[in-house]
Scaffold this motif. Structure first.
Motif, PDB file in Angstrom:
ATOM      1  N   GLU A 198       0.808  -1.219   0.000  1.00 55.51           N
ATOM      2  CA  GLU A 198       0.000   0.000   0.000  1.00 55.51           C
ATOM      3  C   GLU A 198       0.843   1.272   0.000  1.00 55.51           C
ATOM      4  O   GLU A 198       0.318   2.364  -0.251  1.00 55.51           O
ATOM      5  N   ALA A 199       2.145   1.166   0.305  1.00 56.00           N
ATOM      6  CA  ALA A 199       3.011   2.349   0.345  1.00 56.00           C
ATOM      7  C   ALA A 199       3.788   2.552  -0.944  1.00 56.00           C
ATOM      8  O   ALA A 199       4.498   3.558  -1.082  1.00 56.00           O
ATOM      9  N   GLN A 200       3.649   1.651  -1.899  1.00 58.17           N
ATOM     10  CA  GLN A 200       4.522   1.706  -3.070  1.00 58.17           C
ATOM     11  C   GLN A 200       4.274   2.923  -3.950  1.00 58.17           C
ATOM     12  O   GLN A 200       5.182   3.369  -4.666  1.00 58.17           O
ATOM     13  N   HIS A 201       3.085   3.506  -3.888  1.00 60.62           N
ATOM     14  CA  HIS A 201       2.860   4.708  -4.695  1.00 60.62           C
ATOM     15  C   HIS A 201       3.750   5.855  -4.235  1.00 60.62           C
ATOM     16  O   HIS A 201       4.045   6.776  -5.003  1.00 60.62           O
ATOM     17  N   ARG A 202       4.197   5.805  -2.978  1.00 66.43           N
ATOM     18  CA  ARG A 202       5.089   6.850  -2.476  1.00 66.43           C
ATOM     19  C   ARG A 202       6.495   6.725  -3.068  1.00 66.43           C
ATOM     20  O   ARG A 202       7.271   7.680  -3.018  1.00 66.43           O
ATOM     21  N   LEU A 203       6.818   5.553  -3.582  1.00 64.52           N
ATOM     22  CA  LEU A 203       8.150   5.318  -4.128  1.00 64.52           C
ATOM     23  C   LEU A 203       8.181   5.324  -5.648  1.00 64.52           C
ATOM     24  O   LEU A 203       9.223   5.077  -6.247  1.00 64.52           O
ATOM     25  N   GLU A 204       7.051   5.617  -6.282  1.00 65.41           N
ATOM     26  CA  GLU A 204       6.987   5.520  -7.735  1.00 65.41           C
ATOM     27  C   GLU A 204       7.995   6.422  -8.434  1.00 65.41           C
ATOM     28  O   GLU A 204       8.504   6.085  -9.503  1.00 65.41           O
ATOM     29  N   PHE A 205       8.294   7.577  -7.821  1.00 62.09           N
ATOM     30  CA  PHE A 205       9.241   8.492  -8.463  1.00 62.09           C
ATOM     31  C   PHE A 205      10.641   7.894  -8.549  1.00 62.09           C
ATOM     32  O   PHE A 205      11.472   8.357  -9.344  1.00 62.09           O
ATOM     33  N   LEU A 206      10.932   6.868  -7.738  1.00 63.99           N
ATOM     34  CA  LEU A 206      12.225   6.195  -7.800  1.00 63.99           C
ATOM     35  C   LEU A 206      12.167   4.884  -8.581  1.00 63.99           C
ATOM     36  O   LEU A 206      13.218   4.311  -8.885  1.00 63.99           O
ATOM     37  N   LEU A 207      10.975   4.417  -8.863  1.00 62.80           N
ATOM     38  CA  LEU A 207      10.810   3.098  -9.469  1.00 62.80           C
ATOM     39  C   LEU A 207      10.659   3.139 -10.985  1.00 62.80           C
ATOM     40  O   LEU A 207      10.629   2.084 -11.624  1.00 62.80           O
ATOM     41  N   GLY A 208      10.543   4.320 -11.560  1.00 63.73           N
ATOM     42  CA  GLY A 208      10.347   4.409 -13.000  1.00 63.73           C
ATOM     43  C   GLY A 208      11.576   3.968 -13.781  1.00 63.73           C
ATOM     44  O   GLY A 208      12.701   3.951 -13.272  1.00 63.73           O
ATOM     45  N   ASP A 209      11.356   3.603 -15.034  1.00 61.06           N
ATOM     46  CA  ASP A 209      12.470   3.223 -15.912  1.00 61.06           C
ATOM     47  C   ASP A 209      13.216   4.476 -16.345  1.00 61.06           C
ATOM     48  O   ASP A 209      12.633   5.406 -16.922  1.00 61.06           O
ATOM     49  N   VAL A 210      14.492   4.527 -16.071  1.00 59.75           N
ATOM     50  CA  VAL A 210      15.346   5.655 -16.455  1.00 59.75           C
ATOM     51  C   VAL A 210      16.588   5.094 -17.139  1.00 59.75           C
ATOM     52  O   VAL A 210      16.983   3.951 -16.898  1.00 59.75           O
ATOM     53  N   PRO A 211      17.196   5.873 -18.017  1.00 61.51           N
ATOM     54  CA  PRO A 211      18.426   5.395 -18.660  1.00 61.51           C
ATOM     55  C   PRO A 211      19.491   5.077 -17.622  1.00 61.51           C
ATOM     56  O   PRO A 211      19.694   5.829 -16.663  1.00 61.51           O
ATOM     57  N   GLU A 212      20.159   3.948 -17.797  1.00 64.73           N
ATOM     58  CA  GLU A 212      21.216   3.522 -16.889  1.00 64.73           C
ATOM     59  C   GLU A 212      22.560   3.630 -17.593  1.00 64.73           C
ATOM     60  O   GLU A 212      22.843   2.885 -18.540  1.00 64.73           O
TER      61      GLU A 212
END
Length: 657
Positions: free
Chosen positions: A537-551
């Motif tokens: 239930e708390a994962q929406h708070r971490l979505e800004f870190l969970l997105g796909d970004v270039p590595e």
């Protein structure tokens, strides 16, 4: 250090026990010369202090033999030149037992009947202490209460025997006061002069290795100097064999019910024990003053901004939580009297006073012990020199600041590719994958300019109740070291999750954690911070870190890093100058414990950088007010479209472990 044997095997010259008088406490306090054994069957810590002061000021040699339940404790020898007194020996013994006894109360009464079958053996051991003359020759100033610098720590420790009547065994312990003793080794007063910090060159043999050599800290030497199950300063060493590493824990003597200390993670237990003992020293030194006695009490209004760091620049708690039962602070006012200690401003090259409870994170609370902020071990560092300790403390400040800035401002971070040529990272990523977690790395470096990495393990398996996300961080001059630190921490926490009880009322009980989603003030400790953010239930708070970004490879994220380091002092100075260009001051409080410093060459420091985000635990203790960098730096870095306002930050409880 401890050695063991049987009481029946103790050897002393024949008839020695009969040659030495055995006195009760009253008679001992009347003795003005000679040697005697003092037998205490019922006694208090106040009596222990009186006997110690009596022997310090007279030409007598006394050996206390005291009963404590099934134990008979023998020694140390009390005399003007004693290296430890009965008062500090009992202080350490009872503190090592933890907070189960009121070990700081002079009125604490102890006693026992001893073990009759062992009584003669105990007296023989006491007489042997007198005859062997195991105390050192009197140093300059003996009996005056003033410690002798250098000679104090080079001298042999005091000897104490403990007879365990229920097992018919005895053990021998070598005891030194740790952090001084008001009776026999009083700490010198804190002063601006004492805060001075060296700026001598420290050339490095290998420009890629920032830790200096220290032959005195081999594993066996560290264990001998630091570990004693009865007297500490490290009271317990144990291994965990089902961790991601060979994990060793070193609990320190601090007199609390909560177990605390150092943790060592390495490929083998010998190496991990050494790391755990290092961290235990750092933890112990950061709790309370062990090298100087705090004497300055004043308000900031009286001291002024030239002499002292303004507490408002350190980040104050939110007034909305004022008076909350979980709050550990009082409202700050410039006229509020505080205790202060002196640090050294590396930025300005002079002494600066900082609140004592900011320099030391576990001071006992009580009348007059006012706190205006919650402080953790944030910024504590250990090194083989003062400069090394300060540098590593500064790395930790950067790590926590970078993590919290990204969290509270909710800014996505650039991705870092897992370094395939690093066997440690590769092995840990595989370990996480076996448990169902994908390991990712993010670049959190901010205006401090110290490479900072956030590591993230997100669950991608099928178990509906598995903890969803774990995070950790690392910062270092060398990005590879920052990556390894962050990865080691997060994967260890993933594997450790199964040991956190998930049953009713347990640390990871979902029913206990879910109410914290709507009532963040229920988050009071580290387990709450981590556990809450593992809930689905708390994962929406971490979505800004969970997105796909270039590595990108770390070499592209930090071009030219790490720059070779020829001199550690020069690297510290360059880092301080870079922070000064951002308007940030670096203050270092020396936390050395004199004995550990002089015998092992280990230095401790607390680094305070007003304006950076300090790590706190317990939501009501959060410190974000007055820290304008949190609002401005994300915009300057291009992470937000405009500067932020404090009232629009979600300020959810952080997930830092």
């Amino acid at each position: 250090m401890t050695t063991h044997g049987t009481a029946d095997g103790a050897t002393v010259p024949a008839g020695a026990a009969g040659a030495v008088p055995v006195l009760d406490p009253a008679a001992a306090l009347e003795t003005t010369a000679g040697a005697a054994i003092v037998h205490l069957t019922s006694w208090t810590l106040e009596l222990a202090e009186r006997l110690s002061r009596h022997a310090r000021s007279r030409p007598v040699r006394l050996v206390p033999v005291r009963e404590d339940g099934a134990l008979t404790v023998i020694g140390p020898v009390l005399e003007p030149s004693a290296r430890a007194c009965l008062s500090c020996v009992e202080y350490r013994r009872l503190a090592t037992a933890g907070g189960r006894v009121p070990w700081q109360s002079p009125r604490l009464a102890l006693g026992g009947t001893g073990t009759p079958a062992m009584a003669e053996a105990a007296l023989l051991l006491a007489a042997a202490l007198l005859e062997l003359g195991q105390t050192a020759e009197p140093e300059t100033g003996a009996g005056t209460g003033e410690p002798e610098t250098g000679a104090e720590t080079a001298a042999p420790p005091a000897t104490v025997h403990i007879v365990q009547g229920h097992r018919a065994t005895w053990s021998t312990h070598r005891v030194r006061p740790v952090g001084g003793c008001p009776v026999c080794r009083p700490l010198p007063a804190d002063s601006p002069a004492a805060a001075g910090f060296p700026d001598t060159p420290l050339p490095l043999a290998d420009p890629s290795v920032l830790r200096g050599p220290n032959a005195r800290t081999e594993a066996d030497r560290l264990r001998d100097e630091l570990f004693d199950e009865r007297f500490g300063p490290v009271r317990r060493l144990f291994r965990t064999e089902d961790s991601a590493f060979a994990l060793t824990t070193a609990w320190v003597t601090d007199g609390r019910l909560v177990d605390d200390g150092g943790y060592g993670r390495s490929a083998d237990f010998r190496s991990s024990e050494r790391v755990a003992l290092f961290e235990a020293v750092e933890r112990l030194a950061g709790m309370r003053p062990l090298g100087r006695r705090t004497v300055l009490r004043a308000s900031f209004a009286e001291l002024g901004p030239q002499a002292a760091v303004d507490p408002t620049r350190l980040g104050l708690p939110d007034p909305a939580h004022r008076g909350h039962p979980a709050s550990l602070t009082v409202p700050y006012d410039a006229d509020l009297e505080l205790d202060w200690v002196h640090g050294w401003s590396l930025t300005e090259g002079r002494a600066r006073a900082v609140p004592e409870h900011v320099a030391y994170w576990d001071l006992a609370q009580g009348p007059g012990r006012t706190r205006v902020v919650y402080e953790s071990s944030n910024g504590c560092g250990l090194g083989n020199s003062p400069q090394e300790a300060a540098l590593y403390g500064l790395f930790e400040v950067a790590e926590r600041d970078a993590f919290l800035m990204a969290w509270y401002a909710r800014t996505p971070l650039p991705g870092i590719a897992l370094p395939g040529d690093d066997p440690l990272v590769t092995a840990l990523a595989s370990r996480a994958a076996l448990l169902g977690y994908r390991l990712r790395l993010l670049d959190a470096t901010n205006d401090l300019g110290i490479p900072a990495v956030v590591s993230l393990c997100h669950y991608e398996g099928a178990h509906p109740d598995a903890p969803r996300t774990f995070l950790a961080a690392g910062a270092h001059h060398d990005p590879r070291a920052a990556i390894r630190s962050a990865v080691a921490e997060v994967v260890t926490n993933v594997q450790d999750a199964v040991h956190r009880p998930a049953g009713p009322g347990g640390a990871r009980d979902p029913e206990r954690l879910r109410p914290m989603l709507g009532q963040p003030e229920l988050v009071v400790g580290l387990d709450d911070h981590v556990g809450l953010n593992t809930l689905p239930e708390a994962q929406h708070r971490l979505e800004f870190l969970l997105g796909d970004v270039p590595e990108l490879p770390w070499q592209e994220r930090w071009p030219g890093a790490p720059a070779p380091v020829a001199d550690l002092t020069r690297l510290l100075a360059r880092t301080v100058a870079r922070l000064a260009a951002e308007g940030l001051e670096v203050v270092v409080v020396t936390q050395d414990e004199p004995g550990i410093r002089d015998r092992l060459g280990l230095h401790c420091a607390k680094v305070i950088v007003p304006g950076t985000l300090p790590m706190t635990f317990g939501h009501v203790n959060r410190r974000t007010l007055g820290l304008d960098r949190l609002l401005e730096v994300p915009h300057r870095l291009g992470r937000t479209a405009r500067p932020l306002r404090h009232d629009e930050l979600p300020l959810h409880p952080h997930p830092f472990p």
